[in-house]
Design a protein around this motif. Structure first.
Motif: not given
Length: 254
Positions: A179-180, A183-185, A187, A190, A193, A196
């Protein structure tokens, strides 16, 4: 970014294996085009839980590869930083990483780039987080005193320089990390991420790993599976001619 969602661990593993097979054949490896990443922890090479033993027992001895074409960081080197710098040099000399394949921890770390790691980091010595030490205790009879507390690892920046990145994420215990990642920015707490922002990332997961994702996110990516499956069907053959391999390039890209 591609998110490949399969029903279970076995199906996710099979899809990933087929994809890697096709990419290897497209890459057309030879004596000067092999490069293998390993993440040692300072254990003796012959230790059953060392990455050197793991790679040989689970991969190298089952494939056609010469020992001199395998490159694993030496966690017992006298000068660890020099070992890391030399590893970066070898990657550059080899023309870079064609395909990086890795997994993540429940806290979203990639390789040993623990939460808080720099997203532009290079191969280096890294102190392991307690969650990672606890997770690895099962390989040492549950004795925390036997678990390495430091490791050599490629950096997030090292992986970001790869032409393509594949991340395998399976199990409900990895769901929040996925999910991190999706769906999130971006970071640095994490580190997964960061991908992305990579031009060619493939996340491969099972249903359990999607439990924290929005329903519309899962439906969207599942709706692309007819297209994604063209990446593994048909399976390419090493017997194809060079011209046939060039024609077998990926049918689309992000």
């Amino acid at each position: 970014m591609k998110l490949i969602i399969l029903e279970n661990y076995a199906q996710a593993s099979e899809w990933a294996a087929k994809y890697i097979r096709n990419r290897i054949i497209q890459f057309n490896p030879g004596p000067y085009k092999y490069f293998t990443l390993g993440l040692p922890t300072g254990l003796p090479r012959d230790h059953l839980e060392s990455y050197h033993s793991f790679m040989w027992n689970n991969f190298f001895k089952h494939i056609d590869i010469s020992p001199e074409n395998t490159h694993i960081l030496d966690g017992n080197a006298t000068d660890l930083q020099a070992e890391c710098d030399a590893f970066e040099g070898k990657i550059k000399a080899a023309g870079g990483i064609e395909l990086f394949v890795g997994g993540i921890g429940p806290d979203g770390h990639i390789a040993f780039n623990e939460p808080g790691s720099s997203l532009v980091s290079r191969t280096r010595v890294k102190t392991l987080a307690m969650d990672t030490i606890l997770a690895n205790a099962r390989f040492f009879d549950g004795d925390l005193s036997k678990v390495p507390t430091m490791a050599l690892t490629v950096g997030v920046g090292t992986v970001m320089d790869a032409r393509e990145v594949m991340i395998l994420i399976t199990g409900a215990h990895k769901a929040f990390a996925l999910y991190k990642a999706i769906e999130e920015g971006v970071n640095h707490m994490w580190t997964v991420s960061a991908f992305q922002q990579h031009p060619s990332t493939v996340f491969v997961c099972d249903e359990d790993a999607t439990l924290e994702l929005k329903v519309k996110t899962v439906k969207y990516f599942k709706g692309l599976m007819l297209v994604h499956n063209k990446l593994v069907e048909p399976l390419y053959s090493m017997k194809e001619t060079g011209a046939e391999r060039r024609q077998s390039k990926k049918p689309y890209s992000d």
